[in-house]
Write a protein that holds these residues in place. Structure first.
Motif, PDB file in Angstrom:
ATOM      1  N   ALA A  96       5.617 -59.622  -6.128  1.00  0.00           N
ATOM      2  CA  ALA A  96       5.708 -58.977  -7.440  1.00  0.00           C
ATOM      3  C   ALA A  96       7.080 -58.821  -8.011  1.00  0.00           C
ATOM      4  O   ALA A  96       8.010 -58.618  -6.820  1.00  0.00           O
ATOM      5  CB  ALA A  96       4.617 -57.855  -7.371  1.00  0.00           C
ATOM      6  N   GLU A  97       7.258 -58.230  -9.055  1.00  0.00           N
ATOM      7  CA  GLU A  97       8.499 -57.799  -9.423  1.00  0.00           C
ATOM      8  C   GLU A  97       8.296 -56.507 -10.010  1.00  0.00           C
ATOM      9  O   GLU A  97       7.446 -56.026 -10.691  1.00  0.00           O
ATOM     10  CB  GLU A  97       8.880 -58.539 -10.652  1.00  0.00           C
ATOM     11  N   ILE A  98       9.233 -55.608  -9.577  1.00  0.00           N
ATOM     12  CA  ILE A  98       9.093 -54.011  -9.826  1.00  0.00           C
ATOM     13  C   ILE A  98       9.302 -53.804 -11.314  1.00  0.00           C
ATOM     14  O   ILE A  98      10.457 -54.139 -11.705  1.00  0.00           O
ATOM     15  CB  ILE A  98      10.235 -53.306  -8.981  1.00  0.00           C
ATOM     16  N   THR A  99       8.419 -53.052 -11.959  1.00  0.00           N
ATOM     17  CA  THR A  99       8.694 -52.752 -13.420  1.00  0.00           C
ATOM     18  C   THR A  99       8.964 -51.183 -13.628  1.00  0.00           C
ATOM     19  O   THR A  99       9.480 -50.979 -14.661  1.00  0.00           O
ATOM     20  CB  THR A  99       7.386 -53.374 -14.256  1.00  0.00           C
ATOM     21  N   ASP A 100       8.534 -50.621 -12.568  1.00  0.00           N
ATOM     22  CA  ASP A 100       9.017 -49.204 -12.793  1.00  0.00           C
ATOM     23  C   ASP A 100       8.898 -48.383 -11.466  1.00  0.00           C
ATOM     24  O   ASP A 100       8.012 -49.137 -10.493  1.00  0.00           O
ATOM     25  CB  ASP A 100       7.691 -48.376 -13.642  1.00  0.00           C
ATOM     26  N   SER A 101       9.545 -47.416 -11.276  1.00  0.00           N
ATOM     27  CA  SER A 101       9.590 -46.623  -9.701  1.00  0.00           C
ATOM     28  C   SER A 101       9.315 -45.491 -10.447  1.00  0.00           C
ATOM     29  O   SER A 101       9.763 -44.747 -11.533  1.00  0.00           O
ATOM     30  CB  SER A 101      10.777 -46.756  -9.345  1.00  0.00           C
ATOM     31  N   ASN A 102       8.577 -44.542  -9.604  1.00  0.00           N
ATOM     32  CA  ASN A 102       8.251 -43.080  -9.735  1.00  0.00           C
ATOM     33  C   ASN A 102       9.461 -42.118  -9.646  1.00  0.00           C
ATOM     34  O   ASN A 102       9.400 -41.612  -8.322  1.00  0.00           O
ATOM     35  CB  ASN A 102       7.056 -42.661  -8.888  1.00  0.00           C
ATOM     36  N   THR A 103      10.405 -42.165 -10.416  1.00  0.00           N
ATOM     37  CA  THR A 103      11.546 -41.452 -10.078  1.00  0.00           C
ATOM     38  C   THR A 103      11.230 -39.564  -9.885  1.00  0.00           C
ATOM     39  O   THR A 103      12.022 -39.117  -9.539  1.00  0.00           O
ATOM     40  CB  THR A 103      12.469 -41.449 -11.196  1.00  0.00           C
ATOM     41  N   ALA A 104      10.087 -39.260 -10.311  1.00  0.00           N
ATOM     42  CA  ALA A 104       9.780 -37.686  -9.820  1.00  0.00           C
ATOM     43  C   ALA A 104       9.638 -37.623  -8.580  1.00  0.00           C
ATOM     44  O   ALA A 104       9.818 -36.351  -7.840  1.00  0.00           O
ATOM     45  CB  ALA A 104       8.347 -37.584 -10.582  1.00  0.00           C
ATOM     46  N   LEU A 105       9.557 -38.773  -7.593  1.00  0.00           N
ATOM     47  CA  LEU A 105       9.761 -38.610  -6.160  1.00  0.00           C
ATOM     48  C   LEU A 105      10.978 -38.345  -5.500  1.00  0.00           C
ATOM     49  O   LEU A 105      10.902 -37.648  -4.734  1.00  0.00           O
ATOM     50  CB  LEU A 105       8.843 -39.814  -5.597  1.00  0.00           C
ATOM     51  N   GLN A 106      11.924 -38.430  -6.305  1.00  0.00           N
ATOM     52  CA  GLN A 106      13.256 -38.049  -5.835  1.00  0.00           C
ATOM     53  C   GLN A 106      13.217 -36.722  -5.829  1.00  0.00           C
ATOM     54  O   GLN A 106      14.139 -36.147  -4.980  1.00  0.00           O
ATOM     55  CB  GLN A 106      14.277 -38.773  -6.736  1.00  0.00           C
TER      56      GLN A 106
END
Length: 181
Positions: free
Chosen positions: A126-136
């Motif tokens: 798969a290709e990444i379309t979004d990351s959960n930046t709230a986890l940072q």
């Protein structure tokens, strides 16, 4: 008329929450002018699932404890509740860049807990379309809500036939319970 008969026939098999979910789905379907809910089979309707493909999502599980919720050729990936409980308190999540492609079983992220650091393995190509930046800022979301707010990435699947190699919930639960022994 038929909608009322179907509702009476399914109500004893449902919990209150399931009946509310079905009512919400029925309202959505009427708004979109889909076929009424009584066209669905009783077992699916009793679980709160409608036969319309546009509303149906499937969740799959890998043997490395990632879940993948699929809708068409897109998906959301996170770690299972079993995995987060084994890791303990999550203190850091290293997220991949949007646009990066990963092969099945390739490491795509790292989760660090008070006990260990673990690579997350891509369950499908798969290709990444979004990351959960709230986890940072709040990595503990993975502990508090691993299948909802604690998702890791959203992806575009390259080959949906790879889903056949993943487990359903029952098979994953069986594997996880054996892992706990």
């Amino acid at each position: 008329m038929f909608g009322r008969i179907a509702a009476r026939a399914t109500l004893p098999l449902q919990t209150y929450a399931q009946s509310q979910a079905i009512q919400g789905t029925n309202r959505l379907l009427k708004a979109r002018r889909h076929v009424p809910s009584f066209c669905c089979s009783l077992p699916n309707n009793a679980r709160g699932i409608h036969c319309s493909q546009s509303l149906q999502t499937e969740t799959y599980y890998s043997d490395s404890h990632e879940w993948l919720r699929v809708d068409g050729d897109t998906g959301t990936i996170g770690i299972t509740d079993h995995a987060q409980s084994k890791l303990g308190d999550i203190v850091f999540v290293e997220l991949p860049e949007v646009g990066t492609s990963f092969e099945k079983d390739e490491s795509f992220a790292v989760i660090e807990s008070v006990k260990a650091a673990s690579d997350l393995m891509m369950p499908v190509t798969a290709e990444i379309t979004d990351s959960n930046t709230a986890l940072q800022d709040t990595p503990e979301l993975v502990n508090n809500s691993p299948t909802e707010d604690g998702w890791i990435v959203k992806v575009k699947l390259s080959d949906t036939s790879e889903l056949n190699n993943l487990m359903d919930k029952a098979a994953y639960d069986k594997m996880a319970s054996e892992d706990s022994d």
